[in-house]
Write a protein that holds these residues in place. Structure first.
Motif: not given
Length: 121
Positions: A55-64, A42-53
């Motif tokens: 190694d720069t990373t991004i996290y959802a606040d809920s998993v930091k 019932g919900q859209q796909r949401k970002l959990v974590a991302l890593i660039s080529a």
């Protein structure tokens, strides 16, 4: 043709850990960002974590502080180490990559088939 194949999902108790893996295979020239998204019914796909080529990373606040994303470029593989899991982490986890098959082709978004993660309370 390119395939993203995930592994490592399953059932775990709250407070436990899981490690997801995703390997991209096929005719691949270059992979830029790789990451993980989560979807619940019932919900859209949401970002959990991302890593660039690079190694720069991004996290959802809920998993930091609990999750760590990493990659092995030689293996075209991205990992997600999930610690201190909570019931709200439950969902289908999809691997994601921005890649191109040949240097002359544009980059495209590609997705894995998803792997279920269930955290029991």
């Amino acid at each position: 043709q390119v395939q993203l194949v995930e592994s490592g999902g399953g059932l775990v108790q709250a407070g436990g850990s899981l490690r997801l893996s995703c390997t991209a295979s096929g005719n691949i020239s270059r992979i830029n960002d790789m990451g993980w998204f989560r979807q619940v019914p019932g919900q859209q796909r949401k970002l959990v974590a991302l890593i660039s080529a690079t190694d720069t990373t991004i996290y959802a606040d809920s998993v930091k502080g609990r999750f760590a994303i990493s990659r092995d470029n030689a293996k075209n593989t991205v990992y997600l180490q999930m610690n201190s899991l909570k019931p709200e982490d439950t969902g289908v986890y999809y691997c994601y990559a921005i890649l191109r098959q040949r240097p002359t082709m544009p980059f495209v978004n590609d997705w894995g088939q998803g792997t279920q993660v269930t955290v029991s309370s």
